[in-house]
Design a protein around this motif. Structure first.
Motif, PDB file in Angstrom:
ATOM      1  N   SER A  38      -7.579   7.814   6.523  1.00  0.00           N
ATOM      2  CA  SER A  38      -8.562   6.962   5.860  1.00  0.00           C
ATOM      3  C   SER A  38      -9.722   6.597   6.782  1.00  0.00           C
ATOM      4  CB  SER A  38      -7.879   5.700   5.343  1.00  0.00           C
ATOM      5  OG  SER A  38      -7.345   4.957   6.433  1.00  0.00           O
ATOM      6  N   HIS A  58       2.185   1.846  -3.484  1.00  0.00           N
ATOM      7  CA  HIS A  58       1.099   2.289  -4.359  1.00  0.00           C
ATOM      8  C   HIS A  58       0.744   3.754  -4.095  1.00  0.00           C
ATOM      9  CE1 HIS A  58      -2.627   2.279  -6.627  1.00  0.00           C
ATOM     10  NE2 HIS A  58      -3.237   2.767  -5.552  1.00  0.00           N
ATOM     11  N   LEU A  59       0.630   4.131  -2.826  1.00  0.00           N
ATOM     12  CA  LEU A  59       0.276   5.517  -2.497  1.00  0.00           C
ATOM     13  C   LEU A  59       1.370   6.485  -2.911  1.00  0.00           C
ATOM     14  CD1 LEU A  59      -1.394   5.017   0.978  1.00  0.00           C
ATOM     15  CD2 LEU A  59      -2.506   5.764  -1.110  1.00  0.00           C
ATOM     16  N   LEU A  80      -4.622   4.381   7.111  1.00  0.00           N
ATOM     17  CA  LEU A  80      -3.528   5.229   6.621  1.00  0.00           C
ATOM     18  C   LEU A  80      -3.675   6.649   7.156  1.00  0.00           C
ATOM     19  CD1 LEU A  80      -1.125   5.879   4.711  1.00  0.00           C
ATOM     20  CD2 LEU A  80      -2.830   6.403   2.967  1.00  0.00           C
ATOM     21  N   LYS A  96      -8.292   3.167  -3.519  1.00  0.00           N
ATOM     22  CA  LYS A  96      -7.828   1.785  -3.681  1.00  0.00           C
ATOM     23  C   LYS A  96      -7.246   1.195  -2.404  1.00  0.00           C
ATOM     24  CE  LYS A  96      -6.936   2.179  -8.632  1.00  0.00           C
ATOM     25  NZ  LYS A  96      -5.946   1.982  -9.714  1.00  0.00           N
ATOM     26  N   LEU A  97      -7.270   1.963  -1.301  1.00  0.00           N
ATOM     27  CA  LEU A  97      -6.786   1.437  -0.033  1.00  0.00           C
ATOM     28  C   LEU A  97      -7.777   0.377   0.490  1.00  0.00           C
ATOM     29  CD1 LEU A  97      -4.623   1.752   2.196  1.00  0.00           C
ATOM     30  CD2 LEU A  97      -6.185   3.345   3.329  1.00  0.00           C
ATOM     31  N   ASN A  98      -7.237  -0.788   0.906  1.00  0.00           N
ATOM     32  CA  ASN A  98      -8.018  -1.912   1.447  1.00  0.00           C
ATOM     33  C   ASN A  98      -8.989  -2.513   0.432  1.00  0.00           C
ATOM     34  OD1 ASN A  98      -6.813  -1.636   3.987  1.00  0.00           O
ATOM     35  ND2 ASN A  98      -8.319  -0.098   4.619  1.00  0.00           N
ATOM     36  N   GLN A 118      -6.942  -5.412   6.701  1.00  0.00           N
ATOM     37  CA  GLN A 118      -7.228  -4.040   6.306  1.00  0.00           C
ATOM     38  C   GLN A 118      -6.466  -3.067   7.203  1.00  0.00           C
ATOM     39  OE1 GLN A 118     -11.412  -3.303   6.118  1.00  0.00           O
ATOM     40  NE2 GLN A 118     -11.712  -4.620   4.317  1.00  0.00           N
ATOM     41  N   LEU A 150      -7.574   7.890  -1.644  1.00  0.00           N
ATOM     42  CA  LEU A 150      -7.523   6.654  -0.855  1.00  0.00           C
ATOM     43  C   LEU A 150      -8.514   5.610  -1.357  1.00  0.00           C
ATOM     44  CD1 LEU A 150      -7.380   8.339   2.654  1.00  0.00           C
ATOM     45  CD2 LEU A 150      -5.476   7.642   1.213  1.00  0.00           C
ATOM     46  N   GLN A 153       0.832  -1.210   0.000  1.00  0.00           N
ATOM     47  CA  GLN A 153       0.000   0.000   0.000  1.00  0.00           C
ATOM     48  C   GLN A 153       0.862   1.254   0.000  1.00  0.00           C
ATOM     49  OE1 GLN A 153      -3.089   0.135  -0.483  1.00  0.00           O
ATOM     50  NE2 GLN A 153      -3.817  -1.957  -0.154  1.00  0.00           N
ATOM     51  N   LEU A 174       0.895   3.482   8.680  1.00  0.00           N
ATOM     52  CA  LEU A 174      -0.073   2.429   8.382  1.00  0.00           C
ATOM     53  C   LEU A 174      -0.279   1.605   9.644  1.00  0.00           C
ATOM     54  CD1 LEU A 174       1.364   1.537   4.908  1.00  0.00           C
ATOM     55  CD2 LEU A 174      -0.945   2.337   5.291  1.00  0.00           C
TER      56      LEU A 174
END
Length: 853
Positions: A245, A51-52, A230, A217-219, A227, A215, A48, A272
């Motif tokens: 998040s 990706h972020l 963030l 696409k998070l989780n 899960q 956010l 994650q 995270l």
């Protein structure tokens, strides 16, 4: 008996040992489950995080590209370009929900704006919107889109908050994107500020960051147990929370993963934390196991109480059992440690393989030497070759930017490219080159060599959209250019002077304007409108009068006297209207109508009216004076005639002679008045008769002096004639020149006080021809400075000589006509010690034929 007890103790010890081993296995299994759970969460957090990071870097690149588009001019102002492209920019990126144009304004610029445009820079003070305080620099939001109910207040100073002010100053100096949390009353937003590369740092663009889109696409597709929560924080003092998040979820004491990345010009921390932080099920059974172990301990203690006689045997067996338990525990610990190291690695490897295989972006795993270790299906599809054909190939054979040059090792060549997305050309099947966006990351496992992860993203479609956007921009720019040309043609063809003004500066004028104000375009466009005003006070007063009306949406109309480029002035009717009243920065359009001819005609009519009224008044005074002048000698003539007739019978000769003398004088005076009227009539019809001959000017003056010496004696005034410096011969009419001298002497005698002198002087000025000058000086009241020219007009008398002493106001007018006919000049000025000096000048010769006298 002892055998039975020993047997029972053996069974009891075996049961206790079995239970202890079972409890130890449960504890070890719970710890292993906990480690596995943490490793899964850590792996998910790492993915994650990467990706972020890529997502934020992509947003900063997209924001920088949009900034360059929004502030591009292409023959338009920055405000027009911003309003034109802002809707397209927001529509192309879901991560940005609003955009604003920020202008950096110094205190001096602020003062000019507030004075000229009557607009205030504002800030929030205690929740209320008021005037902004003084600071070294103001960051003012001038335009924004969408301009709805959630928009920032107009002309809000974002630098009112110290933290935001420091961030904006840093962004202006470094020219890199920065992120800040802005507050406007009850409204809070996360914004990204960009500085354009192609323009000065006085302009910035602010994009509102949409947390939901960032956010999104998070989780996603993540099991509930894995899960994550963030939190993004700015490394400021104190740290500032940018995004969360799960803002309502209680914060963990320590995050699962904390990392810092440099985004633009700022250090941003990523925290995270797991949403489900409950321990594995094995730990939930641990209290029960401990309770059972405690019960066994009590049981053992009871057995020892009832079997004190066999304590030595029990101690020996317990020692052996303890050694056995320690040995078993050591073996189990070694086994658990091996499983702890092996199983997470196996699971992590399996997860990485699934991530690599199922990723939508192409991924290549490279060795430390730059050779391909693994290729996912997406990358193989991009390249157009099977996976097996790509393994062990050098990265430079597939990506030209990763080809090592100048003898560098791969790690040296790749080091500058780490962590930053860059565009490259991917060499595909049949030497086809595909433009992709790469992200290179270095992974350092604990038990193996480091590897490089290359993420390839096909940006051909994005490039096509960018090209389409550029073509659209060029098309729009061409359309705008065509419209500008049409507008310019209309302006140039218009006979009315027109100008487009922004911030009281000319931005565009037509030919009629340049012709009307006699100016060049280079010295007018981009210059202040002050150049058409005759003074600063006029310029400021007009601005205070018309601009408040413009911002109310009204059409202003004013009649002003303005200044041309050649220094002359003209009168114009000036009409103006704001392009957009609620946005003063868009300027206003003005029309100028020349009304100088109309004003000059009105002025000429006014002067003619004043002249007619003055002439009428002068004629009225003349008729009054003439009536008095004619009536007085006529009464005298009639009266003395009656007296002479009555006394002629008495025989008194002296009295009769005196009466006839008075009759003669009155008749002479009446004759003089009639002669003046006759001369005036001749002058008006141009039939004044002159007999020019060469004559002695001094002799002509002497005769006039002798004729008026008696009148001077009666007024107790002495006539003094100074001798001429030489014989003064001139071509003239002696009778008319004598008439001039008599008029001047008569006026001097009439207005001189008793006992004073009237002096007559001569002078000669050499030249071709020589000039003869005659002056008559008295000691009377003199002539006011403003009347020294007007007293030579018909029917006009000096305001200081209207004392009832008589006169018609014709003598000086006739005298000037006579002197002008002799090509001379007559004038008057006041003496320094009082009195007036009348003088006239005659040329010694002129073109009129003459005869000697």
């Amino acid at each position: 008996m002892k055998t039975d007890q020993k047997t029972r103790l053996t069974w009891l010890g075996s049961i206790v040992l079995a239970l202890g081993i079972w409890l130890l296995a449960m504890v070890l299994q719970a710890r292993e489950n906990q480690n596995t759970y943490r490793n899964q969460q850590l792996t998910q957090a790492t993915l994650q995080l990467e990706h972020l990071t890529q997502r934020i870097q992509q947003l900063t690149q997209a924001g920088q590209t949009a900034t360059e588009l929004l502030v591009s001019t292409n023959d338009r102002t920055v405000h027009n370009s911003f309003e034109h492209y802002a809707p397209y920019v927001l529509a192309s990126s879901e991560a940005f929900d609003f955009v604003a144009l920020i202008e950096r304004i110094s205190p001096a610029q602020r003062q000019n704006i507030e004075e000229q445009q009557s607009l205030s820079i504002r800030e929030f003070q205690g929740g209320q919107l008021g005037n902004a305080g003084q600071r070294a620099m103001h960051f003012v939001a001038t335009l924004q889109h969408p301009d709805d109910g959630k928009a920032l207040p107009s002309r809000l100073d974002l630098g009112a908050e110290p933290a935001v002010y420091r961030t904006l100053v840093q962004a202006s100096a470094a020219g890199q994107p920065v992120i800040a949390r802005i507050r406007a009353g009850n409204l809070q937003r996360i914004a990204v500020f960009f500085s354009p590369k192609a323009r000065s740092q006085a302009i910035m663009v602010m994009f509102g960051l949409n947390n939901d889109a960032l956010l999104a696409k998070l989780n996603k597709d993540t099991p509930p147990a894995l899960q994550l929560r963030l939190r993004l924080l700015l490394n400021d003092n104190p740290p500032q929370l940018i995004a969360d998040s799960h803002p309502g979820h209680p914060a963990s004491a320590l995050p699962l993963l904390s990392a810092t990345r440099i985004i633009g010009g700022q250090r941003i921390s990523f925290e995270l934390s797991p949403l489900n932080d409950s321990p594995p099920s094995g730990y939930q059974q641990l209290p029960l196991a401990l309770g059972m172990l405690l019960a066994l301990g009590i049981l053992i203690a009871g057995g020892r109480y009832y079997n004190r006689g066999n304590l030595q045997e029990i101690h020996r067996q317990n020692g052996a059992l303890s050694l056995l338990q320690q040995s078993n525990q050591t073996l189990r610990l070694h086994h658990a440690q091996q499983q702890q190291h092996i199983k997470p690695l196996q699971e992590a490897e399996e997860r990485y393989r699934h991530v690599l295989h199922d990723a939508a972006d192409g991924m290549l795993l490279l060795s430390a030497q730059g050779d391909v270790l693994e290729v996912n299906p997406a990358a193989a599809a991009l390249i157009g070759q099977p996976r097996d054909a790509l393994l062990q190939l050098p990265a430079g054979a597939l990506i030209s930017e990763l080809h090592c040059r100048n003898g560098l090792r791969f790690e040296q060549h790749a080091s500058p490219l780490l962590g930053l997305p860059f565009e490259a050309m991917l060499i595909c099947d049949q030497s086809f080159m595909l433009q992709v966006e790469l992200s290179l990351s270095l992974i350092r496992p604990q038990l193996s060599e480091p590897v490089y992860l290359v993420v390839c993203r096909n940006i051909a479609a994005r490039k096509e959209r960018e090209a389409a956007l550029i073509r659209l921009k060029d098309s729009l720019a061409e359309q705008v250019e065509t419209q500008n040309r049409q507008l310019t043609a209309l302006l140039d063809a218009s006979p009315m002077a027109m100008a487009y003004i922004v911030d009281r500066q000319f931005k565009q004028v037509n030919k009629a304007f340049l012709e009307l104000f006699a100016r060049e375009e280079s010295s007018t466009v981009d210059h202040s409108t002050r150049l058409i005003y005759d003074s600063d006070e006029h310029y400021l007063r007009t601005g205070r009068l018309i601009y408040p009306l413009l911002y109310e949406g009204q059409v202003t109309q004013n009649t002003l006297r303005l200044q041309r480029g050649d220094g002359n002035t003209l009168w114009v009717n000036m009409y103006g209207r704001a392009v957009k009243p609620d946005t003063p920065g868009l300027g206003s359009v003005w029309l100028y109508q020349d009304i100088s001819t109309q004003r000059n005609t009105e002025e000429a009519l006014r002067q003619a009216r004043d002249l007619a009224e003055e002439t009428s008044r002068a004629k009225t005074e003349f008729l009054a004076n003439m009536s008095h002048e004619l009536r007085t000698p006529l009464h005298a003539i009639l009266g003395f005639a009656e007296m002479g007739e009555a006394r002629s019978h008495g025989g008194d000769g002296n009295k009769i002679a005196h009466c006839f003398e008075r009759i003669h004088n009155s008749g002479s005076r009446l004759l003089s008045l009639l002669n003046d009227l006759l001369d005036l009539a001749k002058m008006e019809v141009g039939k004044m008769d002159y007999q020019f001959s060469r004559s002695d000017l001094e002799q002509v003056v002497r005769e006039a002096v002798e004729d008026l010496r008696g009148q001077a004696g009666k007024c107790h005034v002495t006539l003094v004639q100074h001798p001429a410096p030489a014989r003064l011969q001139a071509e003239m009419d002696p009778f008319r020149i004598g008439q001039v001298v008599r008029n001047l002497l008569s006026n001097a005698i009439k207005f001189s006080p008793r006992g004073s002198r009237v002096e007559i002087g001569f002078s000669l000025t050499p030249g071709q021809p020589a000039l003869l000058n005659v002056s008559v000086r008295d000691h009377g009241p003199g002539v006011p400075q403003g009347e020294q020219e007007r007293i030579f007009d018909k029917f006009i008398q000096s305001s200081l000589t209207k004392t009832g002493a008589g006169g018609t106001g014709l003598g000086l007018a006739i005298s000037r006509e006579i002197i002008s006919a002799h090509h001379g000049l007559i004038s008057v000025h006041n003496a320094a010690d009082g009195g007036a000096i009348f003088s006239f000048t005659l040329p010694q010769t002129h073109s009129v034929p003459h005869k000697e006298s």
